[in-house]
Motif scaffolding. Structure first.
Motif, PDB file in Angstrom:
ATOM      1  N   MET A 108      -1.676   2.627  -3.205  1.00 30.39           N
ATOM      2  CA  MET A 108      -2.123   1.955  -1.984  1.00 30.39           C
ATOM      3  C   MET A 108      -2.621   0.546  -2.285  1.00 30.39           C
ATOM      4  O   MET A 108      -2.296  -0.420  -1.605  1.00 30.39           O
ATOM      5  CB  MET A 108      -3.247   2.800  -1.365  1.00 30.39           C
ATOM      6  CG  MET A 108      -3.926   2.211  -0.154  1.00 30.39           C
ATOM      7  SD  MET A 108      -2.842   2.135   1.244  1.00 30.39           S
ATOM      8  CE  MET A 108      -2.561   3.872   1.551  1.00 30.39           C
ATOM      9  N   ASN A 128      -3.340   8.937   7.251  1.00 27.86           N
ATOM     10  CA  ASN A 128      -2.302   8.912   6.221  1.00 27.86           C
ATOM     11  C   ASN A 128      -2.169  10.315   5.615  1.00 27.86           C
ATOM     12  O   ASN A 128      -3.004  10.751   4.831  1.00 27.86           O
ATOM     13  CB  ASN A 128      -2.711   7.877   5.157  1.00 27.86           C
ATOM     14  CG  ASN A 128      -1.718   7.792   4.018  1.00 27.86           C
ATOM     15  OD1 ASN A 128      -0.911   8.692   3.830  1.00 27.86           O
ATOM     16  ND2 ASN A 128      -1.786   6.725   3.270  1.00 27.86           N
ATOM     17  N   ALA A 143       6.044  -1.808   0.399  1.00 28.95           N
ATOM     18  CA  ALA A 143       5.592  -0.712   1.266  1.00 28.95           C
ATOM     19  C   ALA A 143       6.783  -0.058   1.965  1.00 28.95           C
ATOM     20  O   ALA A 143       6.812   1.162   2.161  1.00 28.95           O
ATOM     21  CB  ALA A 143       4.594  -1.240   2.285  1.00 28.95           C
ATOM     22  N   GLY A 166      -7.642   0.897   0.358  1.00 32.71           N
ATOM     23  CA  GLY A 166      -7.869   1.534  -0.943  1.00 32.71           C
ATOM     24  C   GLY A 166      -9.347   1.787  -1.180  1.00 32.71           C
ATOM     25  O   GLY A 166      -9.735   2.853  -1.669  1.00 32.71           O
ATOM     26  N   ASN A 223       1.265  -1.514  -1.553  1.00 28.57           N
ATOM     27  CA  ASN A 223       0.774  -2.209  -0.372  1.00 28.57           C
ATOM     28  C   ASN A 223      -0.150  -3.369  -0.686  1.00 28.57           C
ATOM     29  O   ASN A 223      -0.294  -4.273   0.109  1.00 28.57           O
ATOM     30  CB  ASN A 223      -0.004  -1.237   0.524  1.00 28.57           C
ATOM     31  CG  ASN A 223       0.905  -0.196   1.114  1.00 28.57           C
ATOM     32  OD1 ASN A 223       2.114  -0.348   1.105  1.00 28.57           O
ATOM     33  ND2 ASN A 223       0.327   0.873   1.619  1.00 28.57           N
ATOM     34  N   MET A 247      -6.748   5.769   6.578  1.00 26.61           N
ATOM     35  CA  MET A 247      -6.615   6.673   5.432  1.00 26.61           C
ATOM     36  C   MET A 247      -6.607   8.130   5.878  1.00 26.61           C
ATOM     37  O   MET A 247      -5.910   8.962   5.301  1.00 26.61           O
ATOM     38  CB  MET A 247      -7.744   6.441   4.419  1.00 26.61           C
ATOM     39  CG  MET A 247      -7.652   5.114   3.675  1.00 26.61           C
ATOM     40  SD  MET A 247      -6.080   4.847   2.839  1.00 26.61           S
ATOM     41  CE  MET A 247      -6.182   5.973   1.466  1.00 26.61           C
ATOM     42  N   GLU A 254      -2.679   8.165  -5.355  1.00 35.44           N
ATOM     43  CA  GLU A 254      -2.458   7.650  -4.003  1.00 35.44           C
ATOM     44  C   GLU A 254      -3.148   6.299  -3.829  1.00 35.44           C
ATOM     45  O   GLU A 254      -2.562   5.339  -3.327  1.00 35.44           O
ATOM     46  CB  GLU A 254      -3.031   8.623  -2.953  1.00 35.44           C
ATOM     47  CG  GLU A 254      -2.208   9.861  -2.719  1.00 35.44           C
ATOM     48  CD  GLU A 254      -0.901   9.570  -1.996  1.00 35.44           C
ATOM     49  OE1 GLU A 254      -0.771   8.499  -1.414  1.00 35.44           O
ATOM     50  OE2 GLU A 254      -0.003  10.424  -2.061  1.00 35.44           O
TER      51      GLU A 254
END
Lengths: 421, 321
Positions: free
Chosen positions: B279, B85, A382, B290, B284, B82, B275
């Motif tokens: 994610m 983001n 990340a 997600g 991540n 989210m 994306e």
């Protein structure tokens, strides 16, 4: 008339045949083509994941080592494509997860209990490893992976092209930009840093006198020096002197070999191929310093072997890792020097590796020693993405470097909080 | 020697008396037959579609990092994350604009190709195949061809070779977002890959339009060309157009393969699914966030689709309307 007349293939016959085939399916899965190795091992089956190395012969070498192991059947999944980590992480959540896999040391693997503690098998030979490699695999005193190879990354250049353009080897980022301009012709671009520039993110940070994380695991990349370096790279990116959208990326030597550029950022793994193509017309230099506060840098990447802590055969997998990556020094040297050039993480092997003792490989080892920076286990995927976004937004898209670095620092801090509390 | 038969004397052959045995037990039961044929598919649908959707919704309210097993209930935090983001909300916005462009463009191109092929008097099958064949090509393979052969940034790339003939310097089609030439690469790949399939749908619909309508229009004085296209062809294609636009809309929001392969790790031109992929997987491994993103994307597709249905009329639709 054929023996197989249509009357023999009525509806019921077809259905029976289909049912028979369906029943045979599971049996077929028990056959030899089941992904497991055909080694001479006992009943224990182990699976290992490797990303596809570019150097010819590497896949065969890994399979040859596995076949020589007689205490388990070790099969290899050689994963092609550019997204090895995604495939690995997705599979680690399932019952089909590999018993062993190669990756880079990252703390989230430890925190989430995905990798086994290998301290007991490394401890007896710990002093024979490059201590920076040991440190980069250690969390709370426990060692979680065995380094297989160290991969220094720096610039390669065509000596003849620099001589012809009367350009000296760049010592600073400004000199690199000037050199790229002088070396650019209608057919050759001055420099190639990779299509997305991601390979030079960490070198830029280090060459600006900063770091990814400091000793207390706090963000250390958001400095004026890094912002200055980003602005300079933006200048290079828009100058027309940088090779962009090359068919093969930075890790492949083709851009330099084919004369598309005069200077290319790449790894020492590509040195044998470059030497074969260009002979002595080849030199190397580290990522130059960004400013007076900085210092040239070399990213010592590499790959390490980890054991899946949630696998069914943790002990057997550890035994295999111990056998191959600790006891079999001959294989370790073969892996590091017979295909591409890599530096063996075992100091005793590195000291005896004759191929790395003279000429350009020896220069590469010197750059590794003098300017090398190793993986930080606390620098996770990340966080890597956060700095990739900084490069995308500032160097490639003309965003404000300081604002982008602030945004990345916020992301990295949030990630650190999740990891360390 | 030939024989003639008057039409009015012709009789249909008498139906053969059914000698089928009365059906016994389950095999004779329509309910059994219904479940026999639809059951396996329904089971598959439930296991592979509805359960994952339900699990994803459930997961979106939990913290789930490095695991798909919910661990800690956090309410709407994943949704807030989210929406905060910028990359994800930016992707939703970008792809609404992208859908607004690519859907009508593909619709028009497919319809144009279908009309063209439909009018051909010879080699119709050949041209139909030529336009349809790209549909059989993998998106990944096409992306790699576009990226490495046609739109690479070096002097021997096809596009750069062509513009080089006119004295234009090499262009970095994908690496440089300014100017955004990457859209040209993506849109041309998508049109090449998709238009053939929709052309076949339109071709089938065109061939179903009764010829009498055009004849009647001609008798009434309608001019062939735009007038008949506007007042006969287009209304007759309404149901097909509705279906095509629906499919194109969903495909636009679900774009993944070519974007993933053409624009690796950019902060621009990245679809919501890419994306979410980064994610929840390689970066991540945040499956809670997600899942929240996936739920929001699904909701957006549903809203846009219902809106489109309201405008064009879902289910009103056989071709005659």
């Amino acid at each position: 008339m054929s023996a197989m007349s249509s009357s023999n293939w009525d509806r019921r016959s077809v259905l029976r045949a289909a049912a028979g085939l369906a029943a045979l399916g599971p049996l077929a899965a028990c056959g030899s083509n089941n992904g497991r190795g055909g080694g001479s091992g006992s009943g224990t089956n182990l699976t290992q994941y490797f990303h596809a190395y570019g150097e010819a012969g590497t896949e065969q070498a890994i399979k040859r080592y596995a076949k020589a192991y007689d205490k388990a059947n070790v099969s290899t999944q050689w994963i092609t494509g550019s997204d090895f980590e995604s495939k690995l992480f997705a599979t680690l959540l399932t019952k089909n997860a590999p018993d062993l896999f190669e990756f880079h040391p990252q703390i989230q693997l430890v925190k989430s209990g995905q990798v086994a503690d290998l301290t007991d098998i490394i401890e007896p030979v710990k002093d024979d490893f490059n201590q920076a490699d040991i440190q980069s695999h250690t969390v709370d005193g426990k060692i979680y992976g065995v380094r297989m190879i160290d991969d220094p990354q720096f610039f390669f250049y065509r000596k003849s092209m620099l001589e012809k353009a009367n350009v000296a080897v760049p010592q600073t980022l400004d000199e690199l930009i000037e050199a790229a301009a002088k070396l650019t012709t209608s057919k050759v671009k001055g420099a190639f840093l990779g299509n997305d520039l991601h390979a030079v993110i960490n070198p830029l940070i280090w060459s600006a006198g900063a770091d990814t994380l400091d000793a207390q695991n706090q963000p250390a990349f958001n400095t004026d020096g890094v912002a200055e370096g980003l602005k300079k790279l933006r200048k290079l990116f828009t100058s027309g002197d940088l090779l962009l959208d090359a068919p093969a990326d930075y890790w492949d030597p083709s851009a330099l070999d084919q004369g598309l550029c005069a200077i290319q950022f790449c790894g020492m793994w590509a040195m044998p191929t470059m030497q074969k193509a260009l002979g002595d017309d080849l030199g190397i230099f580290p990522f130059p310093k960004v400013n007076d506060a900085g210092k040239p840098s070399v990213y010592n990447g590499g790959w390490s072997m980890f054991v899946n802590a949630k696998g069914k055969n943790v002990d057997a997998a550890k035994e295999y890792v111990k056998w191959l990556w600790i006891e079999q020094k001959k294989y370790q040297e073969d892996w590091a020097t017979s295909y591409g050039f890599h530096i063996p993480p075992r100091t005793s092997i590195a000291a005896s590796a004759t191929k790395l003792k003279s000429g350009l490989p020896a220069e590469g080892v010197k750059l590794f020693t003098d300017y090398g920076h190793f993986d930080n286990i606390g620098w996770t995927q990340a966080m890597i993405t956060a700095t990739e976004n900084v490069f995308a937004d500032t160097v490639r898209k003309n965003g404000d470097p300081k604002a982008s670095l602030d945004k990345a620092e916020k992301t990295v801090s949030a990630e650190l909080k999740k990891l360390f509390g | 020697m030939s024989t003639t038969t008057k039409l009015d004397l012709a009789r249909p052959a008498p139906a053969k008396a059914s000698k089928a045995r009365p059906r016994r037990g389950l095999r004779g039961s329509p309910t059994f037959n219904f479940w026999l044929f639809t059951g396996p598919f329904l089971i598959g649908l439930v296991i592979f579609v509805y359960v994952p959707i339900g699990w994803s919704i459930w997961l979106s309210f939990f913290e789930a990092r490095f695991t798909v097993t919910p661990s800690k209930f956090i309410g709407f935090d994943n949704y807030r994350f989210m929406l905060d983001n910028g990359n994800f909300t930016g992707a939703l916005l970008t792809f609404t604009v992208f859908a607004a462009f690519i859907v009508p463009t593909t619709w028009a191109l497919s319809l144009g190709l279908a009309m063209l092929v439909n009018r051909l008097r010879f080699m119709r099958a050949f041209f139909r195949s030529v336009f349809f064949l790209p549909t059989a090509c993998s998106y990944v393979a096409a992306s790699l061809i576009w990226k490495m052969s046609i739109f690479n940034g070096v002097r021997f790339g096809l596009a750069n070779t062509v513009i080089g003939w006119f004295g234009v310097e090499n262009v970095a089609w994908l690496a440089n977002p300014d100017p955004p030439w990457y859209w040209l690469v993506i849109v041309s790949a998508r049109l090449w890959l998709q238009s053939g399939f929709y052309m076949i749908l339109f071709l089938a619909a065109l061939q179903n339009i009764p010829q009498e309508l055009y004849e009647a229009a001609a008798i009434d004085g309608a001019k062939p060309g735009w007038q008949t296209f506007r007042h006969i062809t287009l209304p007759q294609l309404r149901a097909t157009s509705t279906a095509v636009i629906l499919l194109l809309l969903v495909a636009a929001y679900q774009a993944f393969d070519e974007f993933f392969n053409l624009l690796a790790k950019t902060t621009w031109g990245r679809p919501p699914l890419v994306e979410l992929y980064y994610m929840a997987l390689g970066q991540n491994q945040d499956y809670g966030a997600g899942s929240a993103g996936a739920v929001m994307l699904t909701m957006l597709i549903v809203i846009v689709t219902l809106f489109q249905g309201k405008i064009m009329g879902f289910g009103k639709g056989d071709e005659s309307k």
